[in-house]
Motif scaffolding. Structure first.
Motif, PDB file in Angstrom:
ATOM      1  N   PHE A  25      25.971 -11.444  19.179  1.00 12.24           N
ATOM      2  CA  PHE A  25      26.825 -10.662  20.387  1.00 12.24           C
ATOM      3  C   PHE A  25      28.043 -11.366  19.367  1.00 12.24           C
ATOM      4  N   ASP A  26      28.775 -10.013  19.180  1.00  6.47           N
ATOM      5  CA  ASP A  26      30.252 -10.085  18.926  1.00  6.47           C
ATOM      6  C   ASP A  26      31.159  -9.920  19.618  1.00  6.47           C
ATOM      7  N   GLY A  27      31.802 -11.393  19.816  1.00  7.33           N
ATOM      8  CA  GLY A  27      32.889 -11.871  20.756  1.00  7.33           C
ATOM      9  C   GLY A  27      33.726 -11.534  20.586  1.00  7.33           C
ATOM     10  N   SER A  28      34.037 -10.491  19.420  1.00  7.02           N
ATOM     11  CA  SER A  28      35.698 -10.393  19.264  1.00  7.02           C
ATOM     12  C   SER A  28      35.361  -8.303  19.510  1.00  7.02           C
ATOM     13  N   SER A  29      34.432  -7.824  19.305  1.00  4.99           N
ATOM     14  CA  SER A  29      34.140  -6.232  19.317  1.00  4.99           C
ATOM     15  C   SER A  29      33.181  -5.843  20.768  1.00  4.99           C
ATOM     16  N   LYS A  30      33.264  -7.017  21.407  1.00  4.97           N
ATOM     17  CA  LYS A  30      32.145  -7.130  22.387  1.00  4.97           C
ATOM     18  C   LYS A  30      31.312  -6.205  22.652  1.00  4.97           C
ATOM     19  N   ILE A  31      30.243  -6.617  21.225  1.00  2.00           N
ATOM     20  CA  ILE A  31      29.138  -5.114  20.505  1.00  2.00           C
ATOM     21  C   ILE A  31      28.010  -6.417  20.317  1.00  2.00           C
ATOM     22  N   ALA A  32      27.148  -6.193  21.523  1.00  2.00           N
ATOM     23  CA  ALA A  32      25.713  -6.595  20.765  1.00  2.00           C
ATOM     24  C   ALA A  32      24.394  -6.223  20.325  1.00  2.00           C
ATOM     25  N   TYR A  33      24.118  -6.702  18.996  1.00  2.00           N
ATOM     26  CA  TYR A  33      23.312  -5.834  18.071  1.00  2.00           C
ATOM     27  C   TYR A  33      21.677  -6.161  18.589  1.00  2.00           C
ATOM     28  N   VAL A  34      21.070  -5.805  18.041  1.00  2.00           N
ATOM     29  CA  VAL A  34      19.505  -6.204  18.328  1.00  2.00           C
ATOM     30  C   VAL A  34      18.241  -5.596  17.174  1.00  2.00           C
ATOM     31  N   ASP A  35      17.982  -6.535  16.778  1.00  2.00           N
ATOM     32  CA  ASP A  35      17.275  -6.268  15.647  1.00  2.00           C
ATOM     33  C   ASP A  35      18.077  -5.176  14.192  1.00  2.00           C
ATOM     34  N   GLY A  36      19.066  -5.971  14.155  1.00  2.00           N
ATOM     35  CA  GLY A  36      20.080  -4.843  13.127  1.00  2.00           C
ATOM     36  C   GLY A  36      21.038  -3.760  13.212  1.00  2.00           C
ATOM     37  N   ALA A  37      20.432  -3.311  14.929  1.00  2.00           N
ATOM     38  CA  ALA A  37      21.658  -2.239  15.408  1.00  2.00           C
ATOM     39  C   ALA A  37      22.253  -2.649  16.241  1.00  2.00           C
ATOM     40  N   PRO A  38      23.253  -2.007  16.729  1.00  2.00           N
ATOM     41  CA  PRO A  38      24.255  -2.222  17.672  1.00  2.00           C
ATOM     42  C   PRO A  38      23.678  -1.620  19.104  1.00  2.00           C
ATOM     43  N   VAL A  39      23.594  -1.923  20.288  1.00  2.00           N
ATOM     44  CA  VAL A  39      23.418  -1.557  21.329  1.00  2.00           C
ATOM     45  C   VAL A  39      24.458  -1.365  22.049  1.00  2.00           C
ATOM     46  N   SER A  40      24.772  -0.243  22.431  1.00  2.00           N
ATOM     47  CA  SER A  40      25.788  -0.017  23.456  1.00  2.00           C
ATOM     48  C   SER A  40      25.283  -0.443  25.007  1.00  2.00           C
ATOM     49  N   GLY A  41      26.798  -0.372  25.621  1.00  2.00           N
ATOM     50  CA  GLY A  41      26.738  -1.511  27.527  1.00  2.00           C
ATOM     51  C   GLY A  41      28.114  -2.261  27.011  1.00  2.00           C
ATOM     52  N   THR A  42      28.517  -2.426  28.605  1.00  2.00           N
ATOM     53  CA  THR A  42      30.060  -2.592  28.834  1.00  2.00           C
ATOM     54  C   THR A  42      29.715  -3.883  29.335  1.00  2.00           C
ATOM     55  N   LEU A  43      30.017  -4.688  27.285  1.00  2.00           N
ATOM     56  CA  LEU A  43      30.292  -6.743  27.712  1.00  2.00           C
ATOM     57  C   LEU A  43      31.571  -6.949  27.713  1.00  2.00           C
ATOM     58  N   LEU A  44      32.061  -7.619  28.772  1.00  2.00           N
ATOM     59  CA  LEU A  44      33.548  -8.401  29.327  1.00  2.00           C
ATOM     60  C   LEU A  44      34.063  -9.503  28.179  1.00  2.00           C
ATOM     61  N   ALA A  45      33.408 -10.113  27.477  1.00  2.00           N
ATOM     62  CA  ALA A  45      33.489 -11.326  27.380  1.00  2.00           C
ATOM     63  C   ALA A  45      34.726 -10.752  25.667  1.00  2.00           C
TER      64      ALA A  45
END
Length: 817
Positions: free
Chosen positions: A496-516
């Motif tokens: 979980f990247d708290g700066s870009s608010k992006i999650a990565y699973v198994d090396g690849a980004p997964v989309s979604g609205t992550l508000l932190a």
């Protein structure tokens, strides 16, 4: 005095760019000299740690460890950085005007050389061998050369040893000037003591409106150079006199091609407290010979005299002392922050690899995070440490088996006040590995002491990754990703990247609205559940929290490759990865053939052993740099076909020292190889004609190739080269100091080529080309004896279609690997 010896008192070898070097050359015993050994004994042996030995004068006790009266106290100690160089002064030849590179002065005879200089203002040469220019109010101290030098196609270099202070003056300076015959026209390096800056100046009419101004750095600006080449003048700085950085360049002014210049070193001030500037090594051409650490300072006495005979070792000493590596996954967590390009660091890392009888799990970062303790909610369930963990690691992982979502054990801990405070300033990034078949559970969570700020990673009822946050104590906001079902019984890596608010699973980004966007004062951490609920059912491993000032998740996500041990990455990438694990700031990669490398398995071995595995697999060459705290790695193709690549120098047999021999024995003979790779076939390859002639000379070869075909290629390469090794010269002794090729000889390093020609009539050829495998050198006053350890260059000749030299397969060349 050709040798230049410097100590980095108080410096740390792992931060070489921050070391302030002190010249101790005047302490070196020039009778015994400095002896340096580097490289390998032959091409089939590993390079050994480089060493240097020298004796230093200690009459004043300055080199006695623990002596509080030493100017170097308390840094006269083991592992102090040391570097050894050659400061070569080219001879002045021909008639004036001379290239300005021939203007040289060591300033070590304590008197001005009248055929070179005029002086003023109290300029003197010190007992330490430096030019001292007093910076006195209203007086300009200077050394000014005769007007008999030209800059075109030439250069002037000098070391700036000490600069004046402002001392309450409105103007104070020291400078190096190349002065035209036209008044007010000159090129300068100018240090301004009041503003503490260094200026690259091209004056016309006494001024330059486009001067380049640099904040003065006494380490990076220790050496200064002005050089003209191919229509361009450049101003350069260096920390060691060898590796130069261009600070300014401009088209060569017309006067450079016509005027004879004078060179002037000057210092002055308009008022304030008097002090001085010091310069040294004017015109020296520096060649590094050794960079390492002093092993000890053994003080010796003979009558009333005292000396210290020290030995030093290059960076392999430090590398060999490093603890065994964790798995590649663990090392990625600990070191990947150096690749992010942002300011980032691991704040807490819980490998969760404790043995089966453990009741808590510890942090390995050491920033104050407490242990994760087992906490029970409700009745029933188990938490078992020591189960099989992520593939390709040697770390185990705990298994969480709750009785229900609200009954069972999980882990809870305190991240500590330092991490809590840091999380207010820096953005939080998380990494974790999970394996579960149960959806709808929490993986890990954090909150502050008031529950105003919370951050939770969880799986929803469909096994999809969620990020839950609040920053004001309100209800949690749930951000759902497009990860797909992660509750499928397989290991998954989550970032979980708290700066870009992006999650990565198994090396690849997964989309979604992550508000932190920020989470302040995070201090309490849960693993395997969150606040007595949503207890995780499965395995969790390698929980880490990183803090950064920018987006870094994509870099962390690349750690997913550790699940295969990064199998398939090229050898150069593997070398750089392992060097990063060792904390090395740089690796010099030479050559272009870098094959894919298999996994090196779990941790447990040292970084040098791992690097050697890559070296052996690729028939490469690994060694420590001699001018820096860094590694060099050569691929095998760097040595291919020396006639095409070219050589460093050539010497006549008559110019060598006694002791040249031609060897023809079975020391290197190999005609049968049993070759294998991890998880692959074991194959035997042989050279029948060699076996018939000499008998069997077997060897085992276990290398990290990805395919059996690649193993075959590597084995054939060795058999073809050594089934019948050619007669060769294995040592070449040279008194280099007296030879015109001196600098070229100093440039020779591991894998360099040179030719010995005009061999005696009894030799099998009039000339033989050899490859440098290593050398031992002894440097004394007006003497530099180098004994190169060599192999025959023809061993590395490979087939080139249609080439007149290498186009005869099996005779002058062999198939490349």
């Amino acid at each position: 005095m050709p040798v230049l010896v410097e100590m980095g008192w108080g410096g740390l070898v792992q931060y070489p760019w921050s070391i302030t070097w002190t010249d101790i050359t005047d302490r070196v015993d020039q009778v015994q000299g400095v002896t340096i050994t580097r490289g390998a004994s032959d091409e089939l042996s590993e390079t050994q740690p480089g060493t240097a030995t020298l004796t230093l004068d200690n009459q004043d006790g300055s080199l006695t460890p623990g002596n509080p009266n030493s100017p170097f106290y308390p840094y006269v100690r083991k592992n102090a950085p040391i570097r050894v160089s050659i400061a070569h002064y080219p001879a002045r030849t021909g008639a004036a005007p001379y290239p300005v590179a021939m203007l040289t002065d060591e300033f070590d005879d304590q008197r001005m050389t009248a055929t070179l200089w005029t002086s003023a203002g109290g300029a003197t040469e010190t007992a330490e061998g430096r030019l001292r220019l007093p910076a006195t109010a209203g007086v300009t101290a200077r050394y000014t050369s005769l007007r008999q030098w030209t800059l075109a196609g030439s250069q002037v270099a000098v070391k700036l040893v000490a600069v004046p202070a402002a001392g309450g003056s409105s103007s104070a300076y020291t400078s190096l000037s190349l002065v035209s015959s036209t008044s007010g026209t000159r090129l300068r390096w100018y240090f301004n003591a009041v503003t503490r800056d260094l200026r690259a100046v091209s004056d016309v009419g006494g001024s330059d409106g486009a001067a380049v101004i640099l904040p003065y750095d006494p380490i990076g600006h220790a050496w200064l150079r002005i050089r003209e080449t191919a229509g361009t003048v450049v101003w350069e700085t260096s920390s060691d006199g060898w590796d130069w950085v261009i600070r300014r360049s401009l088209s060569t002014p017309a006067w450079i091609g016509t005027d004879q210049i004078l060179v002037e070193l000057a210092a002055s001030r308009t008022g304030g407290t008097s002090d001085y500037a010091e310069w040294d090594y004017l015109g020296a051409q520096v060649r590094p010979r050794f960079w390492g650490m002093v092993n000890e300072f053994p003080v010796e006495w003979e009558g009333l005299t005292s000396s210290v005979s020290i030995s030093a070792t290059d960076l392999f000493k430090r590398l060999n002392r490093l603890p065994p590596l964790r798995s590649m996954l663990g090392m990625e967590v600990l070191t990947v922050d150096t690749l992010t390009g942002a300011y980032s660091f691991p704040a807490a890392y819980f490998p969760l690899s404790e043995p089966s009888d453990s009741t808590s799990a510890g942090d390995v970062i050491g920033r104050g995070a407490g242990a994760l303790a087992v906490s029970q909610t409700g009745v029933g369930g188990t938490l078992t440490f020591g189960d099989v963990g992520v593939p390709e690691t040697d770390e185990t992982a705990p298994t969480f088996t709750p009785a229900s979502a609200t009954a069972g054990p999980y882990l809870i801990g305190d991240l500590g006040p330092q991490t809590a405070a840091d999380s207010t300033t820096w953005l939080v990034h998380l990494q974790v590995w999970i394996k579960t078949s149960t959806a709808g559970r929490a993986i890990l969570g954090m909150h502050d002491t008031r529950l105003d700020n919370q951050l939770i990673l969880s799986l929803n009822g469909s096994g999809v990754l969620q990020v839950e946050t609040t920053q004001d104590g309100a209800a949690l906001t749930v951000g759902t990703t497009t990860s797909g079902n992660l509750a499928n019984g397989q290991w998954h890596h989550i970032v979980f990247d708290g700066s870009s608010k992006i999650a990565y699973v198994d090396g690849a980004p997964v989309s979604g609205t992550l508000l932190a966007t920020s989470s302040q004062d995070l201090q309490t951490v849960y693993v395997g559940g969150y606040r007595n609920a949503r207890l995780f059912n499965g395995q969790i491993a390698h929980v880490s929290m990183h803090l950064a000032n920018g987006p870094v998740g994509s870099v962390y996500a690349a750690s997913y490759g550790a699940i295969t041990g990064f199998s398939g990455e090229s050898a150069d990438w593997r070398v750089e990865r392992l060097a990063r694990y060792a904390g090395l700031p740089s690796v010099t990669l030479l050559g272009s053939t870098h094959d894919p490398i298999a996994s090196q398995g779990p941790g447990g071995s040292g970084v040098v052993a791992r690097l050697r595995e890559v070296e052996a697999t690729e028939s490469g060459r690994l060694y420590a740099e001699r001018d820096y705290y860094g590694l060099a790695y050569q691929s095998r193709d760097l040595r291919f076909n020396p006639d095409i690549v070219g050589e460093v120098f050539a010497l006549a047999y008559a110019d060598l020292e006694p002791g040249l021999e031609l060897a023809d024995d079975d020391q290197k003979l190999v005609n049968e190889i049993e070759a294998s790779r991890p998880g692959g076939a074991t194959q035997t390859l042989s050279a029948p004609e060699s076996i018939l002639a000499f008998g069997t000379y077997p060897q085992q070869l276990n290398i990290l190739k990805l395919t059996d075909v690649a193993v075959t290629d590597a084995a054939y390469w060795k058999v073809l080269r050594y089934a019948n090794p050619e007669p060769e010269i294995r040592e070449v002794p040279i008194e280099a100091y007296t030879l015109p090729e001196y600098l070229s000889i100093l440039d020779a390093d591991i894998s360099s080529y040179f030719t010995v020609y005009d061999l005696p009539a009894q030799a099998l050829a009039t000339e033989m080309r050899v490859t440098v495998e290593g050398y031992t050198e002894t440097i004394r006053e007006n003497s530099h004896v180098i004994t190169f350890r060599t192999s025959t260059s023809s061993q590395d000749s490979v087939w080139v279609i249609g080439d007149p030299v290498y186009g005869v397969l099996g005779i002058t060349s062999r198939l490349a690997y």
